[in-house]
Each structure stands twice: as C-alpha cells, then as structure tokens.
Design an enzyme around this catalytic site. Structure first.
Site, PDB file in Angstrom:
ATOM      1  CB  CYS A  39     -50.365  19.959  12.670  1.00  0.00           C
ATOM      2  SG  CYS A  39     -50.405  18.990  11.161  1.00  0.00           S
ATOM      3  CB  CYS A  42     -50.167  21.775   9.518  1.00  0.00           C
ATOM      4  SG  CYS A  42     -51.489  20.620   9.917  1.00  0.00           S
TER       5      CYS A  42
END
Length: 116
Positions: A39, A42
C-alpha cells in the site's frame, strides 16, 4: 530515562493478543494503524504515525499488516488501507480511512489531549 514511545508492530495473532490486552489493561487510548506492505499511501504515512507516537507517549500505537493478521483486520471490518481505528476503554470511538494526517492528529488530540 523514560522509554521512547514507539509504534508496536504485531506479526502473529498471539503477539497481537498479548500486546493489545496489555494496552487495554493500561487504560491508554489505543490507535491501530491497519496497513499493507503493498500500500503506497501506507508507506507515506508511516513516518508520521511514528512522530505521533513520540508526541503522544500516553497513547498506545499499533501497526497491523492486514496480510499478516487477516483475522484482526476482519474483526475490525477493515476494507481499505490505511485505516486507523481509535479505541477508548476498549470501544471504538473513531475511524479514519486514508492517509489523512490532519484528521488523525485531530482525533487523537480530542481523545488524549497533551497536558503540559
């Protein structure tokens, strides 16, 4: 000297259960960062979460990789990453979906103000 606050990464269900229970028993506000290695957002927000852990040493910060701990992610009904779940006295009080730094800071400050 006090231990420097840090984000607690859990990689097994047993580790999660032990560390999470300890944090709940302490009465601290708990912030769970649900993340994934693949991600992009993230990875961008991770250093910011580490800074928040230092700024709010009276808050327990956890990092949970949804691929490592699928059961925990399912328990909290995480559908997108990053997702932040904030718990007070074991109950969810806030949820933030996305790498929204200002909102994350605001929600933590509301529930665990820094007292000088």
């Amino acid at each position: 000297m006090a231990e420097e606050a840090q984000v607690i990464a859990c990689h097994t269900v047993q580790e999660w259960n032990e560390k999470f229970q300890k944090a709940k028993d302490s009465g601290k506000l708990i912030v769970i960062d649900f993340t994934a290695s693949w991600c992009g957002p993230c990875r961008v927000i991770t250093p910011y979460v580490s800074e928040l852990a230092k700024k709010f040493p009276h808050v327990a910060f956890f990092k949970v990789d949804v691929d490592d701990l699928k059961d925990v992610a399912e328990e909290y009904k995480v559908e997108a990453m990053p997702s932040f779940v904030i718990l007070k006295e074991g109950q969810e009080v806030e949820r933030i979906v996305g790498a929204r730094k200002d909102e994350l800071l605001h929600k933590i400050a509301v529930h665990a103000p820094i007292t000088a």
